[in-house]
Design an enzyme around this catalytic site. Structure first.
Site, mmCIF file in Angstrom:
data_model
loop_
_atom_site.group_PDB
_atom_site.id
_atom_site.type_symbol
_atom_site.label_atom_id
_atom_site.label_comp_id
_atom_site.label_asym_id
_atom_site.label_seq_id
_atom_site.Cartn_x
_atom_site.Cartn_y
_atom_site.Cartn_z
ATOM 1 N N ASN A 110 0.700 -1.114 -0.018
ATOM 2 C CA ASN A 110 -0.088 0.073 -0.041
ATOM 3 C C ASN A 110 0.863 1.148 -0.006
ATOM 4 O OD1 ASN A 110 -2.045 -1.947 0.031
ATOM 5 N ND2 ASN A 110 -2.649 -1.469 2.159
ATOM 6 N N THR B 178 -14.938 37.480 -33.273
ATOM 7 C CA THR B 178 -15.783 36.986 -32.036
ATOM 8 C C THR B 178 -16.955 36.346 -32.931
ATOM 9 O OG1 THR B 178 -16.753 39.129 -32.202
ATOM 10 C CG2 THR B 178 -15.025 38.980 -30.732
ATOM 11 N N HIS B 179 -17.568 35.426 -32.186
ATOM 12 C CA HIS B 179 -18.678 34.795 -32.901
ATOM 13 C C HIS B 179 -18.410 34.067 -34.248
ATOM 14 C CE1 HIS B 179 -21.299 36.728 -29.769
ATOM 15 N NE2 HIS B 179 -20.272 38.064 -30.200
ATOM 16 N N SER C 29 -7.535 10.805 -48.753
ATOM 17 C CA SER C 29 -8.932 10.219 -48.877
ATOM 18 C C SER C 29 -8.987 8.885 -49.661
ATOM 19 C CB SER C 29 -9.923 11.192 -49.378
ATOM 20 O OG SER C 29 -11.093 10.472 -49.793
ATOM 21 N N LYS D 145 -8.298 15.098 -52.116
ATOM 22 C CA LYS D 145 -8.332 15.629 -50.524
ATOM 23 C C LYS D 145 -6.925 15.465 -49.628
ATOM 24 C CE LYS D 145 -11.316 16.268 -48.101
ATOM 25 N NZ LYS D 145 -12.630 15.338 -47.595
ATOM 26 N N ASN E 189 -6.541 15.774 -45.816
ATOM 27 C CA ASN E 189 -7.298 15.987 -44.380
ATOM 28 C C ASN E 189 -6.433 16.093 -43.355
ATOM 29 O OD1 ASN E 189 -9.716 15.445 -45.947
ATOM 30 N ND2 ASN E 189 -9.568 13.278 -45.698
ATOM 31 N N GLU F 271 -7.325 16.856 -36.286
ATOM 32 C CA GLU F 271 -8.632 16.161 -35.772
ATOM 33 C C GLU F 271 -8.659 15.252 -34.663
ATOM 34 O OE1 GLU F 271 -11.488 15.363 -39.390
ATOM 35 O OE2 GLU F 271 -9.573 15.438 -40.079
ATOM 36 N N TYR G 14 -6.701 2.131 2.597
ATOM 37 C CA TYR G 14 -6.538 1.477 1.285
ATOM 38 C C TYR G 14 -7.626 0.681 0.955
ATOM 39 C CZ TYR G 14 -4.754 -1.026 -2.741
ATOM 40 O OH TYR G 14 -4.570 -1.536 -4.177
ATOM 41 N N GLN H 31 -6.645 0.621 -7.337
ATOM 42 C CA GLN H 31 -5.927 0.456 -8.387
ATOM 43 C C GLN H 31 -6.368 0.813 -9.777
ATOM 44 O OE1 GLN H 31 -4.621 -3.804 -8.537
ATOM 45 N NE2 GLN H 31 -5.978 -4.474 -9.966
ATOM 46 N N LYS I 36 -4.675 3.748 -12.184
ATOM 47 C CA LYS I 36 -3.321 4.009 -12.970
ATOM 48 C C LYS I 36 -3.647 3.850 -14.579
ATOM 49 C CE LYS I 36 -1.258 1.150 -10.068
ATOM 50 N NZ LYS I 36 -2.031 1.812 -8.834
HETATM 51 N N1 ARG Z 1 -2.062 -3.274 -7.627
HETATM 52 C C1 ARG Z 1 -2.434 -2.373 -6.278
HETATM 53 C C2 ARG Z 1 -2.705 -1.058 -6.618
HETATM 54 O O1 ARG Z 1 -2.326 -0.741 -7.585
HETATM 55 C C3 ARG Z 1 -1.108 -2.645 -5.419
HETATM 56 C C4 ARG Z 1 -1.225 -2.443 -4.005
HETATM 57 C C5 ARG Z 1 -2.102 -3.714 -3.315
HETATM 58 N N2 ARG Z 1 -2.299 -3.853 -2.009
HETATM 59 C C6 ARG Z 1 -2.982 -4.726 -1.518
HETATM 60 N N3 ARG Z 1 -3.389 -4.618 -0.505
HETATM 61 N N4 ARG Z 1 -3.638 -5.750 -2.332
HETATM 62 O O2 ARG Z 1 -3.323 -0.467 -5.719
#
Ligand code: ARG
Length: 472
Positions: free
Chosen positions: A103, A148-149, A270, A276, A278, A283, A310, A315, A318
């Protein structure tokens, strides 16, 4: 599977569902560097023997220099690193996790990632700012209509227009800097949630990993993801700015505007229309912004109902975060390249800037400066505009006598107003007059020098194998 408590391995689908390895494998380096710092600190406070610590540090160093495949049946990158260390140095690897939890470990790894990503992002923002300055320097006298606009409003110089984006990026850089200050806190030592019964020297770990301070509350340290939300929020505004600029490139490269021609290497053909070309990259810069926004909203929803401290939900922070960082990084680099390689069609801009009616405000100002109340001047010039439109003439073509038929206050300087004169008249701080824009350009370059020093400093504090293994 951890230890003797279990008689069965985790169900295969459950492992597939819960593993974070496909995402957090990206934290490998940070995980190993953090582990080296942790091991060295345990040695220093006498929790581990020096011999064991050397074995751990050597093994971890080897892992960095000769990384294992970052996949396999592991719950996360932390388990993989520990297991790999075991296969290389044997049982002593089992001492590494003393006084540590995944953690506080994952929070530390992620903050290291964040610090590095912020440094990288700031450098990329500065590259774009630098390119904007370079293009602007060449166009302090190039006039185009300001809108503007999305209606032609008053002439501006191209440098002024580009510097508007520079200013947005300056604020973005400020936000990224702020994020870095708050992300720069070491969670390690918080343990699973309550701290550690060992006499850890957290300041020493912070020193080895280049963190400015250590966390003050262990529960907060393992459960806080504000630093990610903040970074994402800053990336959201940055992505929005990139998207606006990209949108203008799309608009300006149409035949209707034709203010810019993008380099061929950033456009596509295109499949059916041979003529074309593009602006797909621009975009998609616009289009991918939605995913960056999604990352922030997703994280906030994940966080909003979590009890202390925690929870595994965390998790989910990420994956979308890493994607948003990558999208903005690519966006910055591509926009920098597109702006740097574009051909600016200044003749088209000047032609549009000399729109038949664009000097209308200035005619009204001409009267107001000579005592006519502005509202009345506005009215008078409105009538002149109507006459000009009816006879398909430009305001610049009206003779003094013709103007005086609308108001006797008109003087010779009201005749034949060109876009460049109109722009030059806005000679006030923040205005579009070339002389003002030159001043703004110099100030911008100075601000960038200061920012660069700050970012280079932050970069120098990021840990490397050399810095975490250096003798004290
Ligand atoms: N993969 C977990 C995360 O990103 C890591 C920490 C896991 N901790 C646990 N007590 N299972 O949060």
């Amino acid at each position: 599977m951890w230890g003797g408590r279990f008689s069965k391995a985790l169900n295969e689908r459950a492992l597939r569902y819960t593993t974070s390895l496909p995402v957090d494998r990206r934290l490998f380096e940070w995980d190993v560097l953090g582990s080296i710092a942790h091991a060295r600190m345990l040695d220093r406070v006498g929790v581990l023997s020096h011999v064991d610590t050397c074995a751990l540090v050597d093994g971890l160093t080897q892992l960095l220099q000769d990384p294992p495949p970052l996949d396999g049946p592991y719950e996360d990158i932390h388990s993989l690193v520990e297991a790999e260390l075991g296969t290389r140095i044997g049982l002593v690897a089992g001492r590494l996790h003393t006084a540590r939890s995944r953690n506080d470990q994952v929070a530390t790894d992620t903050r290291l990632f964040t610090r590095a990503a912020l440094v990288q992002g700031l450098w990329a923002v500065m590259e774009l700012q630098q390119t904007l300055l370079e293009v602007a320097q060449q166009h302090t006298e190039t006039v185009l209509p300001g809108y503007t606009h999305l209606q032609r409003a008053q002439p501006v110089v191209l440098a002024h227009h580009l510097l508007a984006y520079w200013e947005m990026l300056d604020r973005d850089a400020g936000r990224l800097r702020d994020c870095l200050v708050r992300a720069d806190v070491l969670p390690l030592g918080a343990g699973a949630l309550a701290g550690s019964p060992y006499p850890l020297d957290r300041e020493y770990v912070a020193h080895l990993l280049g963190f400015a301070e250590v966390s003050r509350n262990s529960l907060d340290a393992v459960s806080d993801r504000d630093f990610i939300a903040e970074h994402l929020a800053a990336l959201n505004l940055l992505a929005m700015h990139l998207s606006r600029c990209a949108e203008e490139l799309v608009l300006w490269s149409t035949a209707e505007f034709a203010f810019v021609a993008l380099d061929e290497s950033y456009t596509t053909g295109s499949s059916i229309m041979p003529q074309k070309r593009n602006p797909d990259v621009a975009e998609l810069l616009r289009g991918k912004t939605g995913r960056v926004y999604g990352a922030l909203v997703g994280l906030l929803v994940t966080l909003k109902g979590l009890p202390m401290s925690y929870n595994r939900d965390l998790q989910e922070d990420k994956g979308p975060y890493f994607e948003a960082v990558d999208l903005v990084d690519d966006g910055l680099a591509l926009l920098t390249a597109m702006l740097g390689s574009a051909a600016w069609r200044t003749e088209r801009m000047e032609q549009a800037a000399n729109d038949p009616l664009i000097a209308a405000t200035d005619l009204a100002d001409h009267l107001a400066q000579r005592g006519v109340p502005f509202r009345q001047a506005h009215e008078i010039v409105g009538r002149i505009v109507r006459a000009a439109e009816a006879s398909s003439r430009s305001l610049a073509d009206f003779s003094l006598d013709e103007l005086r038929a609308f108001s006797p206050v008109f003087e010779a300087s009201a005749v034949g107003l060109r876009a460049d004169q109109v722009a030059a008249a806005r000679n006030i701080v923040g205005g579009t007059a070339p002389s003002q824009v030159e001043t703004q350009l110099r100030a911008a370059a100075e601000r960038m020098t200061a920012l660069r020093t700050w970012v280079d400093n932050a970069a120098a504090k990021l840990p490397t194998l050399e810095s975490v293994t250096a003798t004290d």
